[in-house]
Motif scaffolding. Structure first.
Motif, PDB file in Angstrom:
ATOM      1  N   LEU A 151     -20.870 -11.884 -20.315  1.00 44.95           N
ATOM      2  CA  LEU A 151     -21.840 -11.064 -19.603  1.00 44.95           C
ATOM      3  C   LEU A 151     -23.051 -11.913 -19.239  1.00 44.95           C
ATOM      4  CD1 LEU A 151     -22.780  -8.234 -18.641  1.00 44.95           C
ATOM      5  CD2 LEU A 151     -23.819  -7.939 -20.910  1.00 44.95           C
ATOM      6  N   ARG A 152     -23.440 -11.883 -17.975  1.00 45.22           N
ATOM      7  CA  ARG A 152     -24.599 -12.637 -17.500  1.00 45.22           C
ATOM      8  C   ARG A 152     -25.542 -11.720 -16.738  1.00 45.22           C
ATOM      9  NH1 ARG A 152     -24.034 -18.072 -18.066  1.00 45.22           N
ATOM     10  NH2 ARG A 152     -21.936 -18.878 -18.448  1.00 45.22           N
ATOM     11  N   VAL A 153     -26.789 -12.157 -16.630  1.00 45.26           N
ATOM     12  CA  VAL A 153     -27.799 -11.399 -15.895  1.00 45.26           C
ATOM     13  C   VAL A 153     -28.490 -12.340 -14.918  1.00 45.26           C
ATOM     14  CG1 VAL A 153     -29.907 -10.034 -16.025  1.00 45.26           C
ATOM     15  CG2 VAL A 153     -28.179  -9.823 -17.821  1.00 45.26           C
ATOM     16  N   GLY A 154     -28.508 -11.966 -13.610  1.00 44.21           N
ATOM     17  CA  GLY A 154     -29.149 -12.782 -12.589  1.00 44.21           C
ATOM     18  C   GLY A 154     -28.309 -13.994 -12.222  1.00 44.21           C
ATOM     19  N   PRO A 155     -28.768 -14.841 -11.292  1.00 41.33           N
ATOM     20  CA  PRO A 155     -30.070 -14.735 -10.619  1.00 41.33           C
ATOM     21  C   PRO A 155     -30.109 -13.752  -9.453  1.00 41.33           C
ATOM     22  CG  PRO A 155     -28.929 -16.680  -9.853  1.00 41.33           C
ATOM     23  CD  PRO A 155     -28.051 -16.079 -10.914  1.00 41.33           C
ATOM     24  N   GLN A 156     -28.947 -13.211  -9.031  1.00 46.60           N
ATOM     25  CA  GLN A 156     -28.968 -12.234  -7.947  1.00 46.60           C
ATOM     26  C   GLN A 156     -29.696 -10.976  -8.400  1.00 46.60           C
ATOM     27  OE1 GLN A 156     -27.927 -12.777  -4.865  1.00 46.60           O
ATOM     28  NE2 GLN A 156     -27.247 -14.851  -5.355  1.00 46.60           N
ATOM     29  N   SER A 157     -30.474 -10.403  -7.475  1.00 48.63           N
ATOM     30  CA  SER A 157     -31.275  -9.225  -7.803  1.00 48.63           C
ATOM     31  C   SER A 157     -30.983  -8.093  -6.828  1.00 48.63           C
ATOM     32  CB  SER A 157     -32.768  -9.569  -7.750  1.00 48.63           C
ATOM     33  OG  SER A 157     -33.571  -8.413  -7.876  1.00 48.63           O
ATOM     34  N   ALA A 158     -31.078  -6.859  -7.327  1.00 50.19           N
ATOM     35  CA  ALA A 158     -30.913  -5.694  -6.455  1.00 50.19           C
ATOM     36  C   ALA A 158     -32.097  -5.537  -5.516  1.00 50.19           C
ATOM     37  CB  ALA A 158     -30.747  -4.433  -7.300  1.00 50.19           C
ATOM     38  N   GLY A 159     -33.245  -6.131  -5.879  1.00 52.36           N
ATOM     39  CA  GLY A 159     -34.424  -6.105  -5.022  1.00 52.36           C
ATOM     40  C   GLY A 159     -34.883  -4.694  -4.705  1.00 52.36           C
ATOM     41  N   ALA A 160     -35.467  -4.546  -3.526  1.00 53.97           N
ATOM     42  CA  ALA A 160     -35.946  -3.232  -3.093  1.00 53.97           C
ATOM     43  C   ALA A 160     -34.891  -2.486  -2.288  1.00 53.97           C
ATOM     44  CB  ALA A 160     -37.215  -3.398  -2.254  1.00 53.97           C
ATOM     45  N   ASP A 161     -33.870  -3.189  -1.833  1.00 51.93           N
ATOM     46  CA  ASP A 161     -32.817  -2.579  -1.034  1.00 51.93           C
ATOM     47  C   ASP A 161     -31.503  -3.279  -1.345  1.00 51.93           C
ATOM     48  OD1 ASP A 161     -31.401  -1.148   0.826  1.00 51.93           O
ATOM     49  OD2 ASP A 161     -32.091  -2.325   2.550  1.00 51.93           O
ATOM     50  N   PRO A 162     -30.572  -2.641  -2.035  1.00 52.26           N
ATOM     51  CA  PRO A 162     -30.527  -1.197  -2.310  1.00 52.26           C
ATOM     52  C   PRO A 162     -31.319  -0.758  -3.532  1.00 52.26           C
ATOM     53  CG  PRO A 162     -28.548  -2.233  -3.136  1.00 52.26           C
ATOM     54  CD  PRO A 162     -29.332  -3.320  -2.457  1.00 52.26           C
ATOM     55  N   ALA A 163     -31.917  -1.692  -4.260  1.00 55.87           N
ATOM     56  CA  ALA A 163     -32.708  -1.398  -5.458  1.00 55.87           C
ATOM     57  C   ALA A 163     -31.782  -1.083  -6.636  1.00 55.87           C
ATOM     58  CB  ALA A 163     -33.688  -0.244  -5.222  1.00 55.87           C
ATOM     59  N   PRO A 164     -32.299  -1.158  -7.864  1.00 54.56           N
ATOM     60  CA  PRO A 164     -31.475  -0.859  -9.042  1.00 54.56           C
ATOM     61  C   PRO A 164     -30.930   0.571  -9.018  1.00 54.56           C
ATOM     62  CG  PRO A 164     -33.484  -2.002  -9.676  1.00 54.56           C
ATOM     63  CD  PRO A 164     -33.638  -1.652  -8.232  1.00 54.56           C
ATOM     64  N   ALA A 165     -29.889   0.807  -9.818  1.00 50.29           N
ATOM     65  CA  ALA A 165     -29.201   2.101  -9.827  1.00 50.29           C
ATOM     66  C   ALA A 165     -30.143   3.262 -10.126  1.00 50.29           C
ATOM     67  CB  ALA A 165     -28.064   2.067 -10.850  1.00 50.29           C
ATOM     68  N   CYS A 166     -31.170   3.021 -10.956  1.00 51.88           N
ATOM     69  CA  CYS A 166     -32.070   4.104 -11.353  1.00 51.88           C
ATOM     70  C   CYS A 166     -32.876   4.662 -10.179  1.00 51.88           C
ATOM     71  CB  CYS A 166     -33.014   3.633 -12.456  1.00 51.88           C
ATOM     72  SG  CYS A 166     -34.075   2.252 -11.996  1.00 51.88           S
ATOM     73  N   TYR A 167     -32.891   3.945  -9.047  1.00 50.32           N
ATOM     74  CA  TYR A 167     -33.617   4.436  -7.883  1.00 50.32           C
ATOM     75  C   TYR A 167     -32.804   5.470  -7.104  1.00 50.32           C
ATOM     76  CZ  TYR A 167     -37.388   1.010  -8.272  1.00 50.32           C
ATOM     77  OH  TYR A 167     -38.472   0.298  -8.692  1.00 50.32           O
TER      78      TYR A 167
END
Length: 412
Positions: free
Chosen positions: A391-407
């Motif tokens: 399991l890894r985190v980043g470096p790709q980001s959800a950013g503002a569009d489409p934004a993280p799932a919680c949005y």
């Protein structure tokens, strides 16, 4: 240590920012005590997820802040939205702003996410593989599984040109101008947008690099050419080449970005001075930033450390650890004896790893930078499973569009 009075350098209260009881800026317009004379300063910070603004009345010390979602497809849209919101809420016009300073992670995020513009590389014959070989420095010397950063330009876009200067800058082998022209034609056919030139010992004598740019501009006028003798005129060819290639790779991105921002600001009537935060904590004009964007790689993060030092001084603390969590990256910096540290031994693009901040995991740049540790893991970073099931985190980001799932916008 007992905190000093919570007042700014001009004596304005820190807690309410000089506002009235309703949180608004002091009254402006026709009933103001003084005529409007571009008395406002505006700061805008664009991150991968949010764009923030702060407006300061230089006469009263009053402040107002605003936050809007960033617009990754065209960051200048979010930039202007922040400007319009903060000016609209303050009830003033764009013409009243005399100075605008901008902090941005546009260049940083492009490097960390591997989204540089297609870039070619021209160097001295025999040194074409410089970007592949890189250096011996690595985060863990005995890590047999360590993977070096991906070369800033693929090998097929790298060209060795017959030419040579000695360590004093004297010409040993004249520049092969025909070889330069052929390389430029090939790079044009390959669709590159930018080009970095780094000849041995060019820091002592830039004439070969300058002539190379002239030839490239004749054959391939659309290319944005960066010379090591102008970007990082110092010895150690790989470090100079890395700095130059990063400058070249982000230059088309920054050029489009700043041109769009400037046009939008002028359209709404903002004619004040426009500046960009430098990585060192100073500022650049928009014009200078277009040609040397490597100096603004840590633009936004540098501002965070500076304000930490400023607030620490107000509170009576000289030694501070600054932490800045963004949507794409996380940064930390040290303020010691009231001043941020400045270094020229800096790396960008370092992936999140156990040896955070260790040398050798990123791309070296040789420009003055406020000493930071930065990793490609932020509030909007995407979790994923690699080919080995880790399991890894980043470096790709959800950013503002489409934004993280919680949005709730369909993001990861």
């Amino acid at each position: 240590m007992r905190p000093r009075s919570l007042r700014g350098r001009r004596g304005y209260p820190l807690l309410d920012g000089g506002r009235g009881r309703d949180g608004a800026l002091p009254e402006t317009g026709a009933r103001s005590r003084r005529p409007m004379t571009r008395r406002y300063r505006l700061g805008i910070d664009v991150g991968g997820t949010f764009t923030d603004g702060i407006l300061i009345d230089e006469e009263t010390g009053g402040t107002r802040i605003a936050k809007v979602p960033s617009t990754p497809a065209d960051p200048s849209v979010g930039f202007l939205a922040a400007v319009e919101r903060i000016l609209g809420e303050a009830g003033i016009g764009a013409a009243d702003v005399g100075y605008l300073v901008h902090g941005t992670t546009v260049a940083t995020n492009a490097i960390i996410e591997g989204k540089l513009a297609p870039t070619g590389f021209i160097t001295t014959d025999g040194f074409r593989d410089m970007l592949e070989i890189q250096r011996q420095i690595r985060p863990s010397l005995y890590d047999l599984l360590f993977e070096k950063p991906r070369p800033l330009a693929p090998r097929y876009l790298c060209f060795g040109i017959p030419e040579r200067l000695d360590a004093a800058g004297a010409v040993v082998t004249p520049l092969d101008e025909q070889a330069v022209a052929e390389a430029a034609r090939t790079l044009r056919e390959e669709g590159v947008e930018a080009l970095g030139v780094c000849y041995l010992h060019a820091y002592r004598n830039p004439e070969h690099e300058r002539r190379t740019r002239e030839i490239v501009e004749e054959v391939f006028p659309e290319a944005l050419v960066s010379l090591s003798s102008e970007v990082a005129p110092e010895f150690r060819e790989y470090f100079r080449a890395s700095t130059t290639l990063i400058n070249a790779g982000v230059r088309p991105i920054v050029e489009r970005y700043l041109s769009s921002i400037e046009a939008r600001l002028r359209d709404v009537g903002l004619e004040g001075r426009l500046h960009i935060m430098q990585s060192s904590g100073g500022v650049l004009t928009f014009e200078a930033a277009r040609t040397k964007p490597v100096f603004m790689v840590e633009s936004g993060p540098a501002a965070g450390v500076i304000v930490s030092a400023y607030l620490g001084d107000m509170l009576g603390f000289d030694n501070i650890l600054s932490f800045d969590m963004g949507g794409t990256t996380a940064k930390t910096g040290l303020v010691e004896n009231g001043a941020p540290g400045i270094t020229k031994e800096y790396e960008v693009g370092t992936a999140a790893r156990a040896e955070h901040g260790a040398k050798g995991a990123g791309y070296p740049i040789r420009t003055p930078v406020i000493d930071l540790v930065e990793i490609g893991a932020g509030g909007g970073s995407i979790a994923w499973v690699d080919s080995g099931g880790v399991l890894r985190v980043g470096p790709q980001s959800a950013g503002a569009d489409p934004a993280p799932a919680c949005y709730g916008k369909g993001g990861p």
